[in-house]
Design an enzyme around this catalytic site. Structure first.
Site, PDB file in Angstrom:
ATOM      1  N   HIS A  99      -2.156   7.193  -4.934  1.00 33.72           N
ATOM      2  CA  HIS A  99      -2.375   6.099  -3.994  1.00 33.72           C
ATOM      3  C   HIS A  99      -2.446   4.795  -4.770  1.00 33.72           C
ATOM      4  O   HIS A  99      -2.984   4.745  -5.874  1.00 33.72           O
ATOM      5  CB  HIS A  99      -3.693   6.308  -3.235  1.00 33.72           C
ATOM      6  N   SER A 129       0.841  -1.196   0.000  1.00 36.82           N
ATOM      7  CA  SER A 129       0.000   0.000   0.000  1.00 36.82           C
ATOM      8  C   SER A 129       0.873   1.241   0.000  1.00 36.82           C
ATOM      9  O   SER A 129       1.966   1.238   0.574  1.00 36.82           O
ATOM     10  CB  SER A 129      -0.915   0.031   1.230  1.00 36.82           C
ATOM     11  N   TYR A 143      -2.197  -3.249  -3.647  1.00 37.07           N
ATOM     12  CA  TYR A 143      -2.461  -4.540  -4.286  1.00 37.07           C
ATOM     13  C   TYR A 143      -2.352  -5.612  -3.209  1.00 37.07           C
ATOM     14  O   TYR A 143      -1.418  -5.582  -2.398  1.00 37.07           O
ATOM     15  CB  TYR A 143      -1.488  -4.786  -5.440  1.00 37.07           C
TER      16      TYR A 143
END
Length: 367
Positions: free
Chosen positions: A174, A160, A177
């Site tokens: 941003h 992240s 996954y």
């Protein structure tokens, strides 16, 4: 007066109060989400793998996905540091019962006020009620399995990131996954899925820049399934809607969740392709605008828009099916990556007439 240097630092007293307040918020979030038996051991040297030794071998999807996100963390941080001229600070931890995490934060940089890229590999168990949300479409015999007792064992891994540039003409970005898997439990087969996406929040919209960002991810999607981009773009627009304001957080990107409609290797290849194009989609835009002059009013508008990124986890992301993703940890990432200079902008703010006039066109893009 145009500004080209770093924003003036706040007084030590004011900054200390803001940091203390944010630390208290983070502590409360962490205390709510962590299970009682959660114990972290901070380490200096990160192991080659955070997976359980002898359990998850290198030929499993778990191991392959961990390699994808570890490699992506290295390459993305290297690219950002090369542009900024400052390194990321790293903290790493492990847990006795398996898993761990690597947190990297670049703070007070030359180009980015704050950027974080975090990786976590977690083993745990959740109550059946959380499994109902996690499964999306729970099996018919869930009630029977609940009656048998116990908790559902799961594995979760993800990467992240949130990045906040100094210059208001550079967009915030941003991405995350993740891979989630439950083990067999009380006669119910284990389930798995992938999720994630990349999205962009320009403070001032340049159409050429947005065409580059979206074009990059359309090309990624088209390599795997021509239906991916229109579907995932729409999903992203809807997912990051700030419903109480009737506006979007930014100008979208791609987002997907519960993706398990084909072989895991194929979805793994798509997730790898997507995360490995973060740099190509984002950094050319930053390099193009990082030295643009900007005014005090433009900087203030940037702070207001940044405040929206905190409101999305509270008002836009807290859906019933998001229990499985550990929403408090997503909130934690947002808070960790939020620059100190914009903490005050998270409250309701009144724009001056001059600021409002200068920002009307930019604001209209989010409605």
């Amino acid at each position: 007066m145009a500004l080209t240097a770093k924003a003036p630092a706040a007084s030590c007293t004011a900054r200390s109060v803001r940091v203390a307040n944010r630390t208290a918020i983070i502590a409360r979030v962490a205390s709510v989400e962590k299970p009682m038996n959660w114990t972290e051991k901070y380490i200096k040297d990160v192991p080659v793998t955070l997976l359980r030794p002898g359990v998850d071998t290198e030929d499993t999807i778990r191991a392959k996905f961990e390699k994808v996100i570890r490699d992506a963390q290295d390459s993305i941080c290297a690219a950002i540091s090369e542009i900024d001229g400052q390194p990321f600070h790293q903290d790493a931890w492990t847990r006795e019962d398996g898993g761990g995490g690597i947190t990297r934060v670049l703070a007070d940089g030359n180009v980015w006020e704050k950027a974080g890229v975090n990786v976590s590999v977690v083993y745990g168990s959740m109550p059946p009620e959380a499994y109902r949300a996690a499964a999306g479409h729970p099996p018919a015999d869930l009630e029977r399995a609940k009656a048998a007792g116990g908790r559902v064992p799961f594995f979760a891994a993800g990467i992240s990131s949130v990045m906040h540039p100094r210059n208001p003409h550079c967009p915030t970005m941003h991405f995350n996954y993740r891979f989630f898997q439950t083990e067999d439990w009380n006669g119910i087969p284990g389930q798995w899925w992938f999720g994630g996406g990349t999205d962009i929040t320009p403070i001032y919209v340049v159409e050429e820049d947005m065409k580059h960002f979206h074009g990059t991810y359309k090309a990624v999607c088209d390599r795997h399934d021509p239906e991916f981009y229109p579907k995932f773009k729409k999903w992203c627009d809807e997912y990051f809607l700030i419903s109480h304001r009737k506006e979007t957080r930014g100008l979208g990107g791609i987002f997907f969740d519960d993706l398990n409609d084909r072989e895991p290797e194929k979805i793994l290849a798509f997730a790898k392709d997507a995360v490995n194009h973060v740099v190509e989609a984002y950094t050319p835009i930053v390099k193009k605008h990082m030295n643009d002059p900007f005014t005090e009013d433009e900087k203030r508008w940037q702070q207001i828009r940044r405040g929206r990124s905190v409101q999305v986890p509270v008002h836009g992301v807290l859906q019933p099916t998001d229990v499985r993703c550990g929403v408090p940890w997503y909130c934690l990432l947002v808070l960790l990556c939020l620059p100190d200079s914009c903490i005050e902008s998270c409250r309701v703010c009144i724009c001056t007439p001059h600021m409002l006039a200068a920002s009307t066109d930019a604001y209209a893009c989010y409605m």
